[in-house]
Design a protein around this motif. Sequence first.
Motif, short mmCIF file in Angstrom:
data_model
loop_
_atom_site.label_atom_id
_atom_site.label_comp_id
_atom_site.label_asym_id
_atom_site.label_seq_id
_atom_site.Cartn_x
_atom_site.Cartn_y
_atom_site.Cartn_z
N VAL A 263 0.83 -1.20 0.00
CA VAL A 263 0.00 0.00 0.00
C VAL A 263 0.87 1.25 0.00
O VAL A 263 0.60 2.22 -0.73
N VAL A 264 1.92 1.26 0.81
CA VAL A 264 2.81 2.42 0.86
C VAL A 264 3.44 2.68 -0.51
O VAL A 264 3.43 3.81 -1.02
N CYS A 265 3.99 1.62 -1.11
CA CYS A 265 4.66 1.79 -2.41
C CYS A 265 3.68 2.24 -3.49
O CYS A 265 3.98 3.15 -4.28
N LEU A 266 2.49 1.63 -3.52
CA LEU A 266 1.52 1.99 -4.56
C LEU A 266 1.00 3.40 -4.37
O LEU A 266 0.81 4.15 -5.34
N LEU A 267 0.75 3.79 -3.11
CA LEU A 267 0.24 5.13 -2.86
C LEU A 267 1.28 6.20 -3.24
O LEU A 267 0.94 7.23 -3.84
N ILE A 268 2.53 5.97 -2.88
CA ILE A 268 3.57 6.93 -3.24
C ILE A 268 3.74 7.01 -4.76
O ILE A 268 3.90 8.09 -5.33
N ALA A 269 3.66 5.84 -5.42
CA ALA A 269 3.77 5.83 -6.88
C ALA A 269 2.62 6.56 -7.54
O ALA A 269 2.78 7.24 -8.55
N ILE A 270 1.42 6.45 -6.95
CA ILE A 270 0.24 7.09 -7.53
C ILE A 270 0.24 8.59 -7.26
O ILE A 270 0.02 9.41 -8.15
N TYR A 271 0.49 8.95 -5.99
CA TYR A 271 0.36 10.35 -5.62
C TYR A 271 1.60 11.19 -5.90
O TYR A 271 1.51 12.40 -6.08
N ARG A 272 2.79 10.59 -5.88
CA ARG A 272 4.05 11.30 -6.02
C ARG A 272 4.23 12.32 -4.89
O ARG A 272 4.97 13.28 -5.02
N ALA A 273 3.49 12.13 -3.78
CA ALA A 273 3.56 13.01 -2.63
C ALA A 273 3.51 12.14 -1.38
O ALA A 273 2.44 11.64 -1.01
N PRO A 274 4.64 11.91 -0.72
CA PRO A 274 4.69 10.98 0.42
C PRO A 274 3.69 11.32 1.52
O PRO A 274 3.06 10.42 2.08
N LEU A 275 3.54 12.61 1.84
CA LEU A 275 2.63 12.98 2.92
C LEU A 275 1.18 12.70 2.53
O LEU A 275 0.38 12.28 3.37
N LEU A 276 0.84 12.95 1.28
CA LEU A 276 -0.52 12.65 0.84
C LEU A 276 -0.79 11.14 0.88
O LEU A 276 -1.89 10.71 1.19
N ALA A 277 0.24 10.36 0.57
CA ALA A 277 0.09 8.91 0.62
C ALA A 277 -0.11 8.40 2.04
O ALA A 277 -0.74 7.37 2.26
N LEU A 278 0.41 9.15 3.02
CA LEU A 278 0.27 8.73 4.41
C LEU A 278 -1.16 8.90 4.93
O LEU A 278 -1.54 8.24 5.90
N ILE A 279 -1.94 9.77 4.32
CA ILE A 279 -3.30 10.02 4.82
C ILE A 279 -4.16 8.76 4.77
O ILE A 279 -4.73 8.37 5.80
N PRO A 280 -4.30 8.09 3.62
CA PRO A 280 -5.08 6.84 3.64
C PRO A 280 -4.42 5.75 4.46
O PRO A 280 -5.11 4.93 5.08
N LEU A 281 -3.08 5.72 4.48
CA LEU A 281 -2.39 4.70 5.25
C LEU A 281 -2.67 4.83 6.74
O LEU A 281 -2.94 3.84 7.44
N ILE A 282 -2.61 6.06 7.25
CA ILE A 282 -2.91 6.29 8.66
C ILE A 282 -4.37 5.94 8.95
O ILE A 282 -4.69 5.35 9.99
N THR A 283 -5.25 6.28 8.04
CA THR A 283 -6.67 6.00 8.24
C THR A 283 -6.92 4.50 8.39
O THR A 283 -7.59 4.06 9.33
N VAL A 284 -6.39 3.71 7.47
CA VAL A 284 -6.66 2.28 7.52
C VAL A 284 -5.90 1.61 8.66
O VAL A 284 -6.39 0.63 9.26
N PHE A 285 -4.72 2.11 8.99
CA PHE A 285 -3.98 1.54 10.11
C PHE A 285 -4.77 1.71 11.41
O PHE A 285 -4.92 0.76 12.19
N LEU A 286 -5.27 2.91 11.65
CA LEU A 286 -6.07 3.15 12.85
C LEU A 286 -7.37 2.34 12.82
O LEU A 286 -7.82 1.84 13.86
#
Length: 856
Positions: A263-286
């Motif tokens: 998920v981290v790799c795909l989100l960063i590849a899609i968004y090209r913005a690491p912080l933006l990729a962390l938003i869904p990751l933090i959501t699903v982790f919690l």
Amino acid sequence: MATLTAYRLFVGALVSDSWFHFWGRWIVQFWMIPLLVWLSIVVTASITAPPFETVSTSGEFAFLPADSPNRLGEELFAKAFPVELQRSSIVLVVRRERETGGLQERDFQFIDDGQDEEDPEVRFELRERLLEIAAATGGLAPPPVSNNDDHGGTTPRVKPEGESHSPISAVRTFRDRVIGKLLTSADGQATLVLLELTNEFLDERNATIVERVEELLQNEEFMRRIPGGLDISLSGTAVVGRDMIVAARQSAKSTEALTIGLVVCLLIAIYRAPLLALIPLITVFLSVKLTMTLLTLMAARGWVTLFHGIESYVTVLVYGAGVDYCLFLIARYKEELDAGGSYEDSVAEALHKVGAAITASAGTVICGIGMMIFCEFGKLRDAGIAITFGLVIVLLAALSFTPALMYAVGHYAFWPQIRRERVSTSGGWLPTASPFSRAWMQLQQSIEWIVIHRPATVWLVSVASMLPWALVGIIFYTDLSYGLLSDLSPSSPSVRGTNAVLAHFPDGTTGPITVLIQHPTVDFSKRGDADAGLDLVRDLTRDLVRRKDELQLADIRSVSHPFGGTGDLDSIESIPQKRITTTRAIEHYVSQAEPYRNHVTRIELITEIDPFSRGSIAHLDRLESVIGHSLPGPIKAGGILRFTGPTASIRDLKHVTDRDQMKLDVLVVAGVFFILVLLLRRAAISLYLILTVLFSYLVTLGVTYSVFWYLDPAQFAGLDWKVPMFLFTILIAVGEDYNIFLMTRIEEEQREHGPVGGVVYALSKTSRIISSCGIIMAGTFASLMAGSLMGMVQLGFALAFGVLLDTFVVRTILVPAYLIMLYSGRFGVFGELLGHKSVTEGLAGDGPGEMKSEAK
């Protein structure tokens, strides 16, 4: 009708645009409240929740309904033979294969009569050390009063209530007074040492005993006492269960780690913005953390039941679905920014415009998977409850925590592009300068062009190319595996040990069949009288012995034949020995416990068929029919016949899951269809959407079967029984999830661009985001393949392939091609029947260049 209308109004109000408009404005105004509430709930629940292991339930067949035939048989066995209750076993296979003559005298002495040469008081024989393990884990009870010079006293007494029990109920070797003669192979090269356990084979408490036995076999001092050339392997159902639990835990850890990494790799590849990729990751982790902690709290109070392995299903589905919901929201957020909106207005408008679509899409998945709560098999029912609960949690988080976090991060989310006034206004997710991005966009544009201008051709070609795989799925739909060993790695200790057993003993040795016969008046300890059950059992046993080859039986043991098919009591010439043997046979094979004393007997069958194979179920059905017809008249009238053992358990599992599969097929399709009609208000189009996903399910099933058969045609026993059931439930729900998102966007765009133009415009605007969601969802499902359990590997492959097929074929080709043909009037007079209320409406918007229409 009134109830349906009321329900529709309630749902419509719940997901209405006005409600989400208010909610979006509230989020950006009070964004700190949802962030603090979510974090405080997660922290509090994590602190108060007990460890998962303390509230989870072990076992497999314990989740079968209480009225399952095997469970009824086990219940009768436990009451009739309480001191010999054996639900699983550890088998030590002692063998000497490299020397002529097989096992030697010193080998047998080591097993059950060995002494240290320097100090005769020190005993190093295998049996003695196993009894020490029993003593260290609670103590093996003293033997019955009748003592003999042999080791006939390994069967324990029933301890008083409150006294500690060892899971080991008996230790049996070749010297055992009842079955000792049956534990040495016919070729003389191997003998078995049995540790009978009172726990079910998948009970995690067995792991302690198995590990202690493994430590003993690896102990340097003990290894020096093993005669040279002698090999000892571990087998038995308890060892199989331990290996499955270990593999399931390793699979869960690997799945979670790989899911997060993908998920981290795909989100960063899609968004090209690491912080933006962390938003869904933090959501699903919690969301996953909160889901599992709340479930453990509820399990501790007895509200829900959890089992080992449920973490993998919850993690994968919550991660996959949660990231999708966040992607839909962030994609619309980016569109609003591209249109010139401020960060505050863009967050509110994104939630306003896609909140209803996300809720409806999630409702479809929740409804589909929630139907599992109606299953009879406890694990499926409990999995449905846990997964549905997790999906509700992640939906709430995506609609509250995610937009609040997006607003809190603001323009920093797009780092390293934060110096720009606005983010890129390009329609893509990847940099347009990227060669991969250009190729990807050109491919999508080519597919869209073909779908728009040649909808009938591309539809027919797509269906024709998938049809053969669908036929494979239909033909082998019931070709399933219920085996346990086939789910484990060939390097597992239990698999190696089982192969060692099968090299010297019949296949059925690893899972004997126990036949229980109960009659209220027949006395199975008597001979010669009218109600002499021993004579009746002798007649039945002799009939089975005569038909051994026909019935594929390797051995039959009963009160009249305690030593197997050739060990008839009447063939013993020595009268004193016969009397002793008869007494012991009655003690072992006839119940001595009230109120079943002398009225329940058992017959033990060793088959020539692997008890965990698919053919073993049909074989057991035949045995049950033959024995039922062969019962002597006095027993048949008023008697009760029960079958227990691994094959009987697997048969019950098959029958229950078959019923659950048929129930889920109806409930999931009906529930999802109802939601589609409720949302789209067009039954024909809703039916078509259901049919496309059903078709992709059959194609996926056929491809999965073919792939795993091709990888190992010799050992492939069919797909694991869980694959079709979970695949159907998840794929139908997730497939319609994407269809709903596409259809809601089509309905929105048709107001401005007309029927056909709305389809074309919606396809171009949603293709990239839905493709991204599909890739991430497939990646999370593929993480199930990281484990060693073959069933999980097959399920991971099937789900990943099915989601990709649905994303890039069903949603990209089959659905828009059908809608374009429908709205452009190509179905003629059948248009209204197929879902278009007015075929002539919107004909002006028949091409990509004619987007505008008079449709309001």
